[in-house]
Design an enzyme around this catalytic site. Structure first.
Site, PDB file in Angstrom:
ATOM      1  N   TYR A 132       0.137   1.833  34.445  1.00  0.00           N
ATOM      2  CA  TYR A 132       0.094   0.724  33.574  1.00  0.00           C
ATOM      3  C   TYR A 132       0.745  -0.422  35.613  1.00  0.00           C
ATOM      4  CZ  TYR A 132       2.624  -3.027  32.324  1.00  0.00           C
ATOM      5  OH  TYR A 132       3.476  -4.582  32.004  1.00  0.00           O
TER       6      TYR A 132
ATOM      7  N   LYS B 166      -1.365  -3.721  37.023  1.00  0.00           N
ATOM      8  CA  LYS B 166      -1.370  -5.167  37.018  1.00  0.00           C
ATOM      9  C   LYS B 166      -1.504  -5.354  39.062  1.00  0.00           C
ATOM     10  CE  LYS B 166       0.131  -5.929  33.443  1.00  0.00           C
ATOM     11  NZ  LYS B 166      -0.520  -7.657  32.633  1.00  0.00           N
TER      12      LYS B 166
ATOM     13  N   SER C 227       4.241  -7.832  37.154  1.00  0.00           N
ATOM     14  CA  SER C 227       5.006  -7.680  36.795  1.00  0.00           C
ATOM     15  C   SER C 227       5.818  -6.987  38.223  1.00  0.00           C
ATOM     16  CB  SER C 227       4.802  -6.234  35.894  1.00  0.00           C
ATOM     17  OG  SER C 227       6.443  -5.147  36.112  1.00  0.00           O
TER      18      SER C 227
HETATM   19  P1  NAD Z   1       2.599  -7.559  23.418  1.00  0.00           P
HETATM   20  O1  NAD Z   1       2.125  -5.834  23.328  1.00  0.00           O
HETATM   21  O2  NAD Z   1       3.948  -7.585  22.896  1.00  0.00           O
HETATM   22  O3  NAD Z   1       1.497  -8.174  23.534  1.00  0.00           O
HETATM   23  C1  NAD Z   1       0.330  -7.920  24.148  1.00  0.00           C
HETATM   24  C2  NAD Z   1      -0.673  -8.626  23.142  1.00  0.00           C
HETATM   25  O4  NAD Z   1      -2.310  -8.371  23.695  1.00  0.00           O
HETATM   26  C3  NAD Z   1      -0.262  -8.086  22.263  1.00  0.00           C
HETATM   27  O5  NAD Z   1      -0.172  -8.711  21.041  1.00  0.00           O
HETATM   28  C4  NAD Z   1      -1.597  -6.986  22.185  1.00  0.00           C
HETATM   29  O6  NAD Z   1      -1.813  -6.851  20.613  1.00  0.00           O
HETATM   30  C5  NAD Z   1      -2.436  -8.066  22.773  1.00  0.00           C
HETATM   31  N1  NAD Z   1      -3.612  -6.931  23.752  1.00  0.00           N
HETATM   32  C6  NAD Z   1      -3.796  -5.813  23.910  1.00  0.00           C
HETATM   33  N2  NAD Z   1      -4.872  -5.643  24.365  1.00  0.00           N
HETATM   34  C7  NAD Z   1      -5.775  -6.668  24.229  1.00  0.00           C
HETATM   35  C8  NAD Z   1      -7.503  -6.533  24.048  1.00  0.00           C
HETATM   36  N3  NAD Z   1      -8.110  -5.777  25.203  1.00  0.00           N
HETATM   37  N4  NAD Z   1      -7.776  -7.396  23.616  1.00  0.00           N
HETATM   38  C9  NAD Z   1      -6.554  -8.612  22.998  1.00  0.00           C
HETATM   39  N5  NAD Z   1      -5.971  -9.012  22.510  1.00  0.00           N
HETATM   40  C10 NAD Z   1      -4.803  -7.449  23.447  1.00  0.00           C
HETATM   41  O7  NAD Z   1       3.143  -7.145  25.730  1.00  0.00           O
HETATM   42  P2  NAD Z   1       4.311  -8.080  25.409  1.00  0.00           P
HETATM   43  O8  NAD Z   1       5.709  -8.141  26.130  1.00  0.00           O
HETATM   44  O9  NAD Z   1       4.054  -9.956  25.349  1.00  0.00           O
HETATM   45  O10 NAD Z   1       3.263  -8.171  27.489  1.00  0.00           O
HETATM   46  C11 NAD Z   1       2.105  -9.394  27.669  1.00  0.00           C
HETATM   47  C12 NAD Z   1       1.698  -9.709  28.823  1.00  0.00           C
HETATM   48  O11 NAD Z   1       3.403  -9.048  29.917  1.00  0.00           O
HETATM   49  C13 NAD Z   1       1.435  -8.132  28.858  1.00  0.00           C
HETATM   50  O12 NAD Z   1       0.050  -8.371  30.451  1.00  0.00           O
HETATM   51  C14 NAD Z   1       2.493  -7.325  29.489  1.00  0.00           C
HETATM   52  O13 NAD Z   1       2.059  -6.014  30.746  1.00  0.00           O
HETATM   53  C15 NAD Z   1       3.011  -8.326  31.025  1.00  0.00           C
HETATM   54  N6  NAD Z   1       4.075  -7.928  30.763  1.00  0.00           N
HETATM   55  C16 NAD Z   1       5.731  -7.245  30.085  1.00  0.00           C
HETATM   56  C17 NAD Z   1       6.655  -6.810  30.682  1.00  0.00           C
HETATM   57  C18 NAD Z   1       7.734  -7.068  29.542  1.00  0.00           C
HETATM   58  O14 NAD Z   1       9.149  -6.079  29.639  1.00  0.00           O
HETATM   59  N7  NAD Z   1       7.045  -7.302  28.278  1.00  0.00           N
HETATM   60  C19 NAD Z   1       7.366  -7.213  31.901  1.00  0.00           C
HETATM   61  C20 NAD Z   1       6.076  -7.525  32.722  1.00  0.00           C
HETATM   62  C21 NAD Z   1       4.160  -7.597  32.552  1.00  0.00           C
HETATM   63  C1  WQD Z   2      16.187  -0.349  32.139  1.00  0.00           C
HETATM   64  C2  WQD Z   2      16.579   0.616  32.218  1.00  0.00           C
HETATM   65  C3  WQD Z   2      16.125   2.718  31.974  1.00  0.00           C
HETATM   66  C4  WQD Z   2      15.718   2.936  28.000  1.00  0.00           C
HETATM   67  C5  WQD Z   2       9.864  -1.483  32.287  1.00  0.00           C
HETATM   68  C6  WQD Z   2       8.784  -0.899  32.824  1.00  0.00           C
HETATM   69  C7  WQD Z   2       8.304  -2.526  33.989  1.00  0.00           C
HETATM   70  C8  WQD Z   2       7.518  -3.703  32.791  1.00  0.00           C
HETATM   71  C9  WQD Z   2       9.679  -3.949  32.503  1.00  0.00           C
HETATM   72  C10 WQD Z   2       6.577  -4.130  31.603  1.00  0.00           C
HETATM   73  C11 WQD Z   2      16.827   1.322  32.956  1.00  0.00           C
HETATM   74  C12 WQD Z   2      17.172   2.366  31.291  1.00  0.00           C
HETATM   75  C13 WQD Z   2      16.186   2.305  29.150  1.00  0.00           C
HETATM   76  C14 WQD Z   2      15.967   3.838  27.162  1.00  0.00           C
HETATM   77  C15 WQD Z   2      18.048   3.433  29.252  1.00  0.00           C
HETATM   78  N1  WQD Z   2       7.035  -3.556  31.665  1.00  0.00           N
HETATM   79  N2  WQD Z   2      16.989   2.922  29.852  1.00  0.00           N
HETATM   80  N3  WQD Z   2      17.498   4.113  28.039  1.00  0.00           N
HETATM   81  O1  WQD Z   2      11.872   0.391  33.456  1.00  0.00           O
HETATM   82  O2  WQD Z   2      12.902  -1.715  34.066  1.00  0.00           O
HETATM   83  O3  WQD Z   2      10.776  -1.719  33.044  1.00  0.00           O
HETATM   84  O4  WQD Z   2      10.073  -2.639  31.452  1.00  0.00           O
HETATM   85  O5  WQD Z   2       5.475  -4.485  30.519  1.00  0.00           O
HETATM   86  O6  WQD Z   2       7.238  -2.012  34.367  1.00  0.00           O
HETATM   87  O7  WQD Z   2       8.901   0.336  33.867  1.00  0.00           O
HETATM   88  O8  WQD Z   2      12.951  -1.356  31.683  1.00  0.00           O
HETATM   89  O9  WQD Z   2      13.705  -1.844  29.756  1.00  0.00           O
HETATM   90  O10 WQD Z   2      12.337   0.445  30.101  1.00  0.00           O
HETATM   91  O11 WQD Z   2      15.313  -0.132  30.855  1.00  0.00           O
HETATM   92  O12 WQD Z   2      19.065   3.771  29.804  1.00  0.00           O
HETATM   93  O13 WQD Z   2      16.333   4.165  25.549  1.00  0.00           O
HETATM   94  O14 WQD Z   2      17.625   0.992  30.954  1.00  0.00           O
HETATM   95  O15 WQD Z   2      16.624   4.180  32.546  1.00  0.00           O
HETATM   96  O16 WQD Z   2      17.768   1.659  33.948  1.00  0.00           O
HETATM   97  P1  WQD Z   2      12.349  -0.468  32.540  1.00  0.00           P
HETATM   98  P2  WQD Z   2      13.455  -0.792  30.843  1.00  0.00           P
END
Ligand code: NAD
Ligand code: WQD
Length: 337
Positions: free
Chosen positions: A149, A153, A124
């Site tokens: 969190y 990462k 991330s």
């Molecule tokens: P998500 O929660 O939808 O998907 C994660 C999946 O992992 C879920 O289906 C959950 O059931 C499974 N899981 C959790 N812990 C587990 C475990 N111990 N064993 C097996 N399965 C497990 O999240 P996502 O948005 O699809 O994110 C996927 C990856 O990308 C995550 O590692 C997240 O941290 C990373 N990521 C997401 C974002 C975002 O904004 N969505 C941003 C940056 C990084």
């Molecule tokens: C985006 C913008 C909020 C909700 C987070 C995690 C990051 C990554 C992605 C992954 C910001 C604003 C949000 C609301 C708002 N995670 N906001 N009202 O914070 O950039 O990133 O998700 O696994 O690690 O920190 O994303 O979508 O929460 O917020 O005004 O109800 O929207 O302040 O400016 P963020 P976000």
């Protein structure tokens, strides 16, 4: 190739299953369904046109991992499994470190034992911390993420770096996501948050559909063009195409390779809201609220390294992201539930 997709029943993992199948790969999913849905895997397999076994279990379960590797002759792993709710990570840090750091370590140990050393990891942009000039590029030193969190990462990145230094056979892609949003254009798979959404776009979508009353805009006094926070939102299908490109690039790139996945431009909260109104034809009520703890004013990626080394860049614009979220939201008002 045969790819083990951990977390493949989740938001990003299920979209990755689709692009892997469409590229001709075989897929096995491992997911404990803590935040995922078996239905997501079923639908991803339907879209991709090929069966996908779902192993319901935990990445921290070494015996299960050994069984999967023994049964499936996996060539590479995409590791999405983990916990991702920033606020929850402050309340339950040990859960987050155990799942995210412990899970990654257990997975790598099982991979090494099975002689599988090709890994794509979901990191991330949070690992950059704050205070860097924009845009953020991979050459910047990592910082201190503002929550457990984010720190989990960063720790996994460090573990992978030390591991690859100890054994040159590893080929690892560390992908630093900016802000993924959007859904598959079919409207069949998308993001299905449990409870109140933490992230901006799912919240906006639920206001537009009448499930929630009003969006709280966290802060309108940031040093940005309209005072609201600015982020680099990218379409989830572009994001998972980046994973496919990274997997291919590992053929010629041993060691740890870090790539930003973002568009290179930022949008404010109010711009996101307006774009969603345009895509949905609905008004989205909002009110200004105090800044959220740990938020920064703005960030966006320098996506140049991924463009040069992976031949990847985003293809879908903000209107497509919003149209696809709206299609998904309308067809699945309660997500997969
Ligand atoms: P998500 O929660 O939808 O998907 C994660 C999946 O992992 C879920 O289906 C959950 O059931 C499974 N899981 C959790 N812990 C587990 C475990 N111990 N064993 C097996 N399965 C497990 O999240 P996502 O948005 O699809 O994110 C996927 C990856 O990308 C995550 O590692 C997240 O941290 C990373 N990521 C997401 C974002 C975002 O904004 N969505 C941003 C940056 C990084
Ligand atoms: C985006 C913008 C909020 C909700 C987070 C995690 C990051 C990554 C992605 C992954 C910001 C604003 C949000 C609301 C708002 N995670 N906001 N009202 O914070 O950039 O990133 O998700 O696994 O690690 O920190 O994303 O979508 O929460 O917020 O005004 O109800 O929207 O302040 O400016 P963020 P976000």
């Amino acid at each position: 190739m045969k790819i083990l997709v951990t977390g493949g029943a989740g938001y990003i993992g299920s979209h990755a299953v689709v692009v892997l199948l469409e590229a001709g790969h075989e897929v096995v999913v491992l997911d404990n369904l803590a935040n995922g849905s078996a239905e997501a895997v079923t639908r991803a397999a339907e879209i991709g046109g090929r069966a996908v076994p779902l192993v319901e279990g935990d990445v921290r379960d070494r015996r299960l991992l050994d069984e999967i590797f023994a049964e499936h002759h996996v060539d590479a792993v995409m590791h999405f499994a983990g916990l991702k709710a920033v606020g929850e990570s402050v309340e339950q840090p040990l859960e987050y470190f155990e799942n995210n750091v412990g899970g990654a370590i257990m997975l790598c140990q099982a991979m090494a034992a099975a002689d599988v050393r090709r890994l794509v990891f979901s990191s991330s942009a949070t690992v950059y911390g704050e205070g860097h000039p924009l845009p953020w590029h991979e050459g910047l030193p990592t910082g201190t993420p503002s929550n457990p969190y984010g720190r989990s990462k960063l720790m996994v990145e460090q573990v992978l770096t030390d591991m690859a230094a100890s054994d040159p056979r590893w080929r690892i892609g560390v992908l630093r996501y900016f802000n993924p949003t959007g859904a598959h254009e079919s409207g069949r798979i998308g993001e299905s948050p449990r409870g109140t959404p933490d992230n901006l776009v799912p919240y906006i979508a639920q206001v537009a559909s009448g499930r929630r009353e009003s969006l709280a805009v966290f802060g309108n006094d940031y040093p940005t063009h309209d005072g609201t926070g600015v982020r680099d939102y990218l379409h989830v299908m572009d994001l998972v195409e980046g994973h496919l490109a990274a997997l291919q690039a590992l053929d010629t790139r041993p060691g740890v390779n870090v790539w930003n996945l973002g568009t290179g431009r930022g949008y404010s909260v109010l711009e996101m809201l307006r774009a969603f109104e345009k895509a949905s034809g609905r008004a989205v009520a909002y009110h200004f609220a105090p800044r959220r703890d740990g938020d920064i004013a703005a960030c966006w990626a320098d996506p140049g390294k991924a463009r040069e080394e992976l031949g990847w860049s985003t293809r879908r614009d903000l209107d497509a992201m919003m149209a696809d979220v709206w299609r998904w939201q309308q067809a699945n008002p309660e997500g997969y539930d």
